[in-house]
Design a protein around this motif. Structure first.
Motif, short mmCIF file in Angstrom:
data_model
loop_
_atom_site.label_atom_id
_atom_site.label_comp_id
_atom_site.label_asym_id
_atom_site.label_seq_id
_atom_site.Cartn_x
_atom_site.Cartn_y
_atom_site.Cartn_z
N GLY A 71 5.28 7.31 -1.58
CA GLY A 71 4.19 6.37 -1.33
C GLY A 71 4.18 5.22 -2.33
N GLY A 72 5.34 4.85 -2.85
CA GLY A 72 5.43 3.73 -3.79
C GLY A 72 5.05 4.05 -5.22
N VAL A 73 4.87 5.35 -5.54
CA VAL A 73 4.45 5.77 -6.87
C VAL A 73 5.47 6.76 -7.45
N LEU A 74 5.75 6.65 -8.74
CA LEU A 74 6.68 7.56 -9.41
C LEU A 74 6.07 8.96 -9.48
N THR A 75 6.74 9.91 -8.82
CA THR A 75 6.20 11.27 -8.74
C THR A 75 7.04 12.32 -9.45
#
Length: 155
Positions: A71-75
């Motif tokens: 979702g466009g976030v570093l996980t």
């Protein structure tokens, strides 16, 4: 002999490494210069994650790993070479039993379990509240992969 700056950048903290922090936007993470070689993550996940390798112009020499974005976030961040944790756990050097002992001594809940399907041992490090913050995979007792917050598995 590595410089103090080079040594500091290869420390894998529970929230990231160098300028990269879990939860940061993908554009900001790529702008650090540490990441390049965009790829597609696990095909069994929808929407499919985006991955990058630590091959950017500013990435520390000797670090091998991947960053995963959902979702466009570093996980997730995972490494097979060139990093160490603040407790001294290093890929290729530390055993799974030693990693468990070090993190328990540091006040975390740590465990190791052999998984025959994967042919190795998964190490899980959790905060006292139960939230997983660090994972590792070991083959022949030695850690071969470190990741925050967990070893990425596509199954």
């Amino acid at each position: 002999m590595p410089t103090a700056e080079a040594s500091a950048t290869t420390v894998l903290h529970l929230n990231g490494i160098g300028p990269l922090r879990l939860g940061m936007p993908r554009a900001a993470a790529v702008a650090t210069g540490w990441l390049a070689d965009r790829g597609a993550g696990c095909e069994l996940v929808s929407p499919r994650p985006v991955t990058y390798r630590f091959t950017g112009r500013s990435a520390p020499a000797g670090v091998r790993g991947a960053a995963q974005f959902d979702g466009g976030v570093l996980t997730a961040l995972s490494f097979t070479r060139g990093v160490r944790t603040p407790t001294g756990v290093r890929v290729g050097h530390t055993t799974s039993a030693r990693m468990v002992a070090r993190y328990r001594a540091a006040g975390f809940r740590a465990s190791a379990a052999f998984e025959p399907i994967f042919g190795g041992t998964f190490v899980t490090v959790r905060r006292p509240n139960g939230r997983q913050v660090l994972g590792a995979f070991a083959e022949r007792r030695r850690i071969t992969q470190l990741a925050v917050p967990a070893i990425p598995v596509c199954d």
